[in-house]
Every structure is written in structure tokens, then in C-alpha cells.
Design an enzyme around this catalytic site. Structure first.
Site, PDB file in Angstrom:
ATOM      1  N   GLY A 119       0.810  -1.005   0.023  1.00  0.00           N
ATOM      2  CA  GLY A 119       0.016   0.057  -0.014  1.00  0.00           C
ATOM      3  C   GLY A 119       0.799   1.346   0.083  1.00  0.00           C
ATOM      4  O   GLY A 119       1.756   1.420  -0.833  1.00  0.00           O
TER       5      GLY A 119
ATOM      6  N   GLN B 185       3.117   2.840   2.224  1.00  0.00           N
ATOM      7  CA  GLN B 185       4.334   2.621   2.477  1.00  0.00           C
ATOM      8  C   GLN B 185       4.979   1.344   1.821  1.00  0.00           C
ATOM      9  O   GLN B 185       6.114   1.317   1.332  1.00  0.00           O
ATOM     10  CB  GLN B 185       4.388   2.292   4.281  1.00  0.00           C
ATOM     11  CG  GLN B 185       4.215   3.470   5.042  1.00  0.00           C
ATOM     12  CD  GLN B 185       5.305   4.592   4.868  1.00  0.00           C
ATOM     13  OE1 GLN B 185       6.419   4.405   4.578  1.00  0.00           O
ATOM     14  NE2 GLN B 185       4.780   5.876   4.747  1.00  0.00           N
TER      15      GLN B 185
ATOM     16  N   SER C 156      -2.954  -5.563  -5.595  1.00  0.00           N
ATOM     17  CA  SER C 156      -1.466  -5.056  -5.774  1.00  0.00           C
ATOM     18  C   SER C 156      -0.698  -5.913  -6.142  1.00  0.00           C
ATOM     19  O   SER C 156       0.349  -5.476  -6.685  1.00  0.00           O
ATOM     20  CB  SER C 156      -1.039  -4.710  -4.411  1.00  0.00           C
ATOM     21  OG  SER C 156      -2.006  -3.629  -3.566  1.00  0.00           O
TER      22      SER C 156
ATOM     23  N   HIS D 219       5.742   1.544  12.429  1.00  0.00           N
ATOM     24  CA  HIS D 219       4.765   2.106  13.626  1.00  0.00           C
ATOM     25  C   HIS D 219       4.920   1.186  14.587  1.00  0.00           C
ATOM     26  O   HIS D 219       4.838  -0.209  14.474  1.00  0.00           O
ATOM     27  CB  HIS D 219       3.474   2.384  12.896  1.00  0.00           C
ATOM     28  CG  HIS D 219       2.549   3.081  14.280  1.00  0.00           C
ATOM     29  ND1 HIS D 219       3.020   4.007  14.912  1.00  0.00           N
ATOM     30  CD2 HIS D 219       1.209   2.827  14.447  1.00  0.00           C
ATOM     31  CE1 HIS D 219       1.981   4.170  15.687  1.00  0.00           C
ATOM     32  NE2 HIS D 219       0.847   3.548  15.518  1.00  0.00           N
TER      33      HIS D 219
ATOM     34  N   GLY E 154       3.616   7.224   1.882  1.00  0.00           N
ATOM     35  CA  GLY E 154       4.475   6.596   1.029  1.00  0.00           C
ATOM     36  C   GLY E 154       4.710   7.151  -0.392  1.00  0.00           C
ATOM     37  O   GLY E 154       5.799   7.053  -0.798  1.00  0.00           O
TER      38      GLY E 154
ATOM     39  N   ASP F 205       3.045   9.625  18.620  1.00  0.00           N
ATOM     40  CA  ASP F 205       2.178   9.661  17.354  1.00  0.00           C
ATOM     41  C   ASP F 205       0.779   9.598  17.637  1.00  0.00           C
ATOM     42  O   ASP F 205       0.032  10.332  17.176  1.00  0.00           O
ATOM     43  CB  ASP F 205       2.816   8.308  16.764  1.00  0.00           C
ATOM     44  CG  ASP F 205       1.979   8.363  15.377  1.00  0.00           C
ATOM     45  OD1 ASP F 205       2.498   8.967  14.334  1.00  0.00           O
ATOM     46  OD2 ASP F 205       1.087   7.377  15.095  1.00  0.00           O
TER      47      ASP F 205
ATOM     48  N   SER G 159      -0.519  40.051   9.066  1.00  0.00           N
ATOM     49  CA  SER G 159      -0.642  41.355   9.333  1.00  0.00           C
ATOM     50  C   SER G 159      -0.368  41.767  10.872  1.00  0.00           C
ATOM     51  O   SER G 159      -0.709  40.827  11.612  1.00  0.00           O
ATOM     52  CB  SER G 159      -1.985  41.860   8.855  1.00  0.00           C
ATOM     53  OG  SER G 159      -3.095  41.529   9.735  1.00  0.00           O
TER      54      SER G 159
HETATM   55  P1  NAD Z   1      -2.102   0.685   3.366  1.00  0.00           P
HETATM   56  O1  NAD Z   1      -3.249   0.770   4.205  1.00  0.00           O
HETATM   57  O2  NAD Z   1      -1.725   1.796   2.398  1.00  0.00           O
HETATM   58  O3  NAD Z   1      -1.504  -0.674   2.979  1.00  0.00           O
HETATM   59  C1  NAD Z   1      -1.683  -1.848   3.416  1.00  0.00           C
HETATM   60  C2  NAD Z   1      -1.518  -2.976   2.334  1.00  0.00           C
HETATM   61  O4  NAD Z   1      -1.494  -4.110   3.119  1.00  0.00           O
HETATM   62  C3  NAD Z   1      -2.186  -3.007   1.015  1.00  0.00           C
HETATM   63  O5  NAD Z   1      -1.326  -3.267   0.150  1.00  0.00           O
HETATM   64  C4  NAD Z   1      -3.010  -4.177   1.364  1.00  0.00           C
HETATM   65  O6  NAD Z   1      -3.365  -4.773   0.285  1.00  0.00           O
HETATM   66  C5  NAD Z   1      -2.064  -5.057   2.180  1.00  0.00           C
HETATM   67  N1  NAD Z   1      -2.764  -5.940   2.968  1.00  0.00           N
HETATM   68  C6  NAD Z   1      -4.032  -5.665   3.832  1.00  0.00           C
HETATM   69  N2  NAD Z   1      -4.407  -6.926   4.408  1.00  0.00           N
HETATM   70  C7  NAD Z   1      -3.442  -7.856   3.881  1.00  0.00           C
HETATM   71  C8  NAD Z   1      -3.215  -9.164   4.452  1.00  0.00           C
HETATM   72  N3  NAD Z   1      -4.094  -9.910   5.192  1.00  0.00           N
HETATM   73  N4  NAD Z   1      -2.146  -9.985   4.110  1.00  0.00           N
HETATM   74  C9  NAD Z   1      -1.164  -9.329   3.387  1.00  0.00           C
HETATM   75  N5  NAD Z   1      -1.327  -7.905   2.928  1.00  0.00           N
HETATM   76  C10 NAD Z   1      -2.541  -7.329   3.386  1.00  0.00           C
HETATM   77  O7  NAD Z   1      -0.928   0.890   4.690  1.00  0.00           O
HETATM   78  P2  NAD Z   1       0.123   1.802   5.289  1.00  0.00           P
HETATM   79  O8  NAD Z   1      -0.435   3.228   5.345  1.00  0.00           O
HETATM   80  O9  NAD Z   1       1.093   1.702   4.080  1.00  0.00           O
HETATM   81  O10 NAD Z   1       0.404   1.439   6.519  1.00  0.00           O
HETATM   82  C11 NAD Z   1       1.544   0.431   6.817  1.00  0.00           C
HETATM   83  C12 NAD Z   1       2.247   0.841   7.905  1.00  0.00           C
HETATM   84  O11 NAD Z   1       2.951   1.776   7.784  1.00  0.00           O
HETATM   85  C13 NAD Z   1       1.292   0.750   9.126  1.00  0.00           C
HETATM   86  O12 NAD Z   1       2.148   0.274  10.265  1.00  0.00           O
HETATM   87  C14 NAD Z   1       1.391   2.602   9.422  1.00  0.00           C
HETATM   88  O13 NAD Z   1       1.241   2.846  10.586  1.00  0.00           O
HETATM   89  C15 NAD Z   1       2.823   2.855   9.098  1.00  0.00           C
HETATM   90  N6  NAD Z   1       3.003   4.374   8.384  1.00  0.00           N
HETATM   91  C16 NAD Z   1       1.999   4.540   7.567  1.00  0.00           C
HETATM   92  C17 NAD Z   1       2.406   5.912   7.114  1.00  0.00           C
HETATM   93  C18 NAD Z   1       1.419   6.588   6.091  1.00  0.00           C
HETATM   94  O14 NAD Z   1       1.498   7.781   6.009  1.00  0.00           O
HETATM   95  N7  NAD Z   1       0.739   5.868   5.291  1.00  0.00           N
HETATM   96  C19 NAD Z   1       3.483   6.753   7.652  1.00  0.00           C
HETATM   97  C20 NAD Z   1       4.363   6.166   8.434  1.00  0.00           C
HETATM   98  C21 NAD Z   1       4.160   4.853   8.843  1.00  0.00           C
END
Ligand code: NAD
Ligand code: MG
Length: 351
Positions: free
Chosen positions: A36, A38, A63, A117, A143, A200, A261
Site C-alpha cells: 500500500g 508505505q 496489488s 509504526h 508513501g 504519534d 498582518s
Molecule cells: P495501507 O493501508 O496503505 O496498505 C496496506 C497494504 O497491506 C495494502 O497493500 C493491502 O492490500 C495489504 N494487506 C491488507 N491486508 C493484508 C493481508 N491480510 N495480508 C497481506 N497484505 C494485506 O497501509 P500503510 O498506510 O502503508 O501502513 C502500513 C504501515 O506503515 C502501518 O504500520 C502504518 O502505521 C505505517 N505508516 C504509515 C504511514 C502513512 O502515511 N501511510 C506513515 C508512516 C508509517
């Protein structure tokens, strides 16, 4: 922005390019679970930095073809984990415990479990075996920014932390990972799982997502209830927020005061703390306590287990707020903002 800072300028450890040693990751295989926000950024940046990457996805994941199109090897999370030395969990936080359970058997002594996280580790929803390292590499941005910065030759500031150091090399490896996703080009800040999670959660609840939306809604309601047009209320209380936040982001609160201002500055200085007063500060301390003592985490875990009844209801309520309906056609008037979004210099000054 062009100033060069050293670690001495900060109260915590900050690392740059030369501080990382790529040999701690170069010959290892990294499983990136999830593709997703990240996931796609980490996987592609690592790959282009020369690290062997395998993406772990469910067989029915939409994906899957995308990751392959991006030139990456894809398999299921359990197979990817068994193959990998480092397993980065980038599936949604609420799903991570179940995914961890499904892949756990593929972890060997000396492997590393990584997170972006710390929620599940800090609140004991995931307990890794004692003979693996548990670390964090958390970019301070979504991401698509992590990817964009890397492609542009830069990087996104990134947090690293070590929760469990079985190999004695956990920190060096986390730093090498942060470097491979571009982090050391901007700066890598060392923290702990506890600090990352608690700040956070507090930040998003009290100030960013919770605090600021409540402030905007209260301001909007106050003007509309007093007979002013909802459109004017929207402009003043929501639309212009971006201009003020951009100024604070670029030059701090002092820089913002300098740019508005004198009337705005005097009004803000004399009225701001009457609005967000000591009572608000006390509420913030309460919210922080619920984060620290685990009450919020328990509530959120239970909420998920129950199928998210309150979450769904509160979301619906928020979406029905008048400010949403008023804003929709107004935002279309501001299409120019999208094209200038990344270049503040092109955004017309507020008057
Ligand atoms: P997201 O929701 O964008 O992506 C999640 C991904 O996981 C997707 O590709 C989805 O298809 C896949 N997925 C869902 N269920 C699944 C399963 N059962 N098995 C395998 N894959 C599965 O998530 P994100 O926002 O990228 O968050 C991921 C981590 O990064 C989290 O721990 C989040 O806290 C952390 N994080 C996110 C951000 C941000 O801005 N998005 C920033 C810093 C840290
Ligand atoms: Mg393994």
C-alpha cells in the site's frame, strides 16, 4: 533549508548518509509485507538501492500485478518471510497481529522483524521470538512522498528504533535499511518504540487529526450560527488554514507571525489562548494519560474486534456535518492549488 546541521544541533541522535553502513543490509533479503502507501515505496526504494526484495501479498491482492509490473518479485507473506532475513510489516496496523501469526514460523534466529509504526509491539499485540531483532524504520511522511523524494534524489526524514537486539547489530541494520529507502539523505532520527507510539497517538488525537478538525468545526459553527454565510465560514475557518500551516511549516510560528498582518498577529496573540485555554491543556494531559496507560489501545483493539460500531457511527456523523457539503463545490474553485501544491512560491499570497 540549505543550512547544514550536525548531530550537535539536536537533543537526540540524527544520522546522515555516511553514518550508515550499507553492508548491514546489502547481502540480505528483505520481505516487504503489504504493497500500500508505505509498502510500495519501501519495496521499490530498497530494490533500486540494490537490496534483494520480495513482496508478500495475499493471493487475491489487487496489488500483486502492480508490484510485478514495478519489477518486483511477489509471493505470499509466509513464503516471503521464510525466505527473508528481514521482514518489514507494512500491512494495516489492525491486521498486523493476524499476519504475524500466519508468518511467524518462517522466522529464524538472527532474522529481523521490522515495523513503520510501533503500536502492535509497544502494546504487546505482537511478540516476536527472543532470538530475532525487532526494529523500526518509520518515514515521517506518506508513501508517495517517500517514493517521490527518493526518485528525485532526496529522501524523507525517517525514525529508527530498536526494541529487541538479539544479534547485537539491530541498530546498524535499521540504519542501513533507512539509508536504502532514502532516509539518510534527509536525516534519520533515533527514537524508541514507546516514544514513537505515544507521541504519534497523542499528536494525531490532540493536535493534528482530532484537535484541528474540532477547532475548525467549532469556528465554522460559530460563524454560521451568528448568521454569516457558510461559504465565508468555510473560507475563513478551513480553506485558509493551509496558508497558515504552510507558513509555520516553512519558518516556524515566529515566521508565520511575521508574514501575517499586525492586526492578525495582535488578535491572535491576545485571543488564541482564550480559545485554546488551560482547560484544553488539561484535556490534552488526560488524552496523553490514556495513551500512556494503554486505555486508548485497549479501546481501539476492542472496537476492531467488535466490528467497529462506534467508529462507523462517528464517521457517519462527521461526514454529515454542514461543512462537508459547503466545501465540496468550493474546493472545485481552487483547482489551481493542486498544480502549485509542491511549489509554495507559486501560491498567491494571502491578502
Ligand atoms: P495501507 O493501508 O496503505 O496498505 C496496506 C497494504 O497491506 C495494502 O497493500 C493491502 O492490500 C495489504 N494487506 C491488507 N491486508 C493484508 C493481508 N491480510 N495480508 C497481506 N497484505 C494485506 O497501509 P500503510 O498506510 O502503508 O501502513 C502500513 C504501515 O506503515 C502501518 O504500520 C502504518 O502505521 C505505517 N505508516 C504509515 C504511514 C502513512 O502515511 N501511510 C506513515 C508512516 C508509517
Ligand atoms: Mg526468514
Amino acid at each position: 533549508m540549505t543550512d547544514t546541521h550536525t548531530t550537535d544541533d539536536f537533543t537526540t541522535n540524527v544520522y546522515y548518509g555516511d553514518d550508515a553502513d550499507a553492508s548491514y543490509i546489502q547481502d540480505k533479503t528483505v520481505a516487504v509485507l503489504g504493497y500500500g502507501s508505505q509498502g510500495h515505496a519501501h519495496a521499490r526504494n530498497l530494490h533500486e538501492s540494490g537490496v534483494d526484495v520480495v513482496v508478500g501479498l495475499r493471493e487475491d491482492s489487487t496489488s500483486w500485478p502492480q508490484a510485478e509490473e514495478d519489477g518486483l518479485r511477489v509471493t505470499t507473506p509466509d513464503v516471503a518471510t521464510a525466505e527473508a532475513d528481514i521482514v518489514m510489516f507494512l500491512v494495516p496496523d489492525t491486521i498486523q497481529p493476524a499476519v504475524f501469526e500466519a508468518v511467524e514460523d518462517g522466522l529464524e534466529a538472527g532474522n529481523t522483524v521490522m515495523f513503520a509504526h510501533g503500536f502492535n509491539v509497544h502494546y504487546n499485540q505482537i511478540q516476536a521470538p527472543e532470538d530475532v531483532d525487532v526494529t523500526m524504520a518509520a518515514p515521517k511522511g506518506p508513501g508517495h512522498i517517500v517514493r517521490r523524494d527518493y526518485v528525485n534524489g532526496g529522501g524523507t526524514p525517517t525514525l529508527i528504533a530498536v526494541y529487541q537486539d538479539a544479534t547485537g547489530e539491530a541498530k546498524e541494520e535499521a540504519l542501513a535499511y533507512a539509508q536504502a529507502i532514502g532516509g539518510t539523505r534527509a536525516g534519520v532520527v533515533e527514537t524508541t518504540f514507546k516514544e514513537e507510539v505515544e507521541t504519534d497517538l497523542f499528536g494525531e488525537q490532540a493536535v493534528l487529526c482530532g484537535g484541528v478538525t474540532a477547532l475548525v468545526q467549532h469556528g465554522f459553527e460559530t460563524l454560521v450560527d451568528a448568521g454569516y454565510s457558510p461559504e465565508m465560514a468555510y473560507f475563513e475557518c478551513l480553506n485558509e488554514l493551509k496558508l497558515i500551516v504552510d507558513l509555520m511549516y516553512e519558518d516556524g510560528i515566529g515566521g508565520m507571525w511575521y508574514s501575517v498582518s499586525d492586526t492578525a498577529e495582535y488578535g491572535g496573540l491576545t485571543r488564541g489562548h482564550r480559545i485554546v485555554d488551560e482547560g484544553v491543556r488539561e484535556n490534552m494531559e488526560e488524552v496523553l494519560e490514556e495513551v500512556q496507560n494503554g486505555e486508548f489501545a485497549r479501546e481501539w483493539i476492542n472496537e476492531n474486534q467488535a466490528g467497529r460500531p462506534s467508529y462507523t457511527q462517528l464517521k457517519r456523523q462527521d461526514e454529515a456535518h454542514e461543512i462537508e457539503a459547503v466545501g465540496e463545490p468550493l474546493r472545485d474553485l481552487f483547482e489551481w492549488e493542486e498544480s502549485t501544491e509542491n511549489d509554495p512560491a507559486e501560491v498567491p499570497a494571502d491578502d
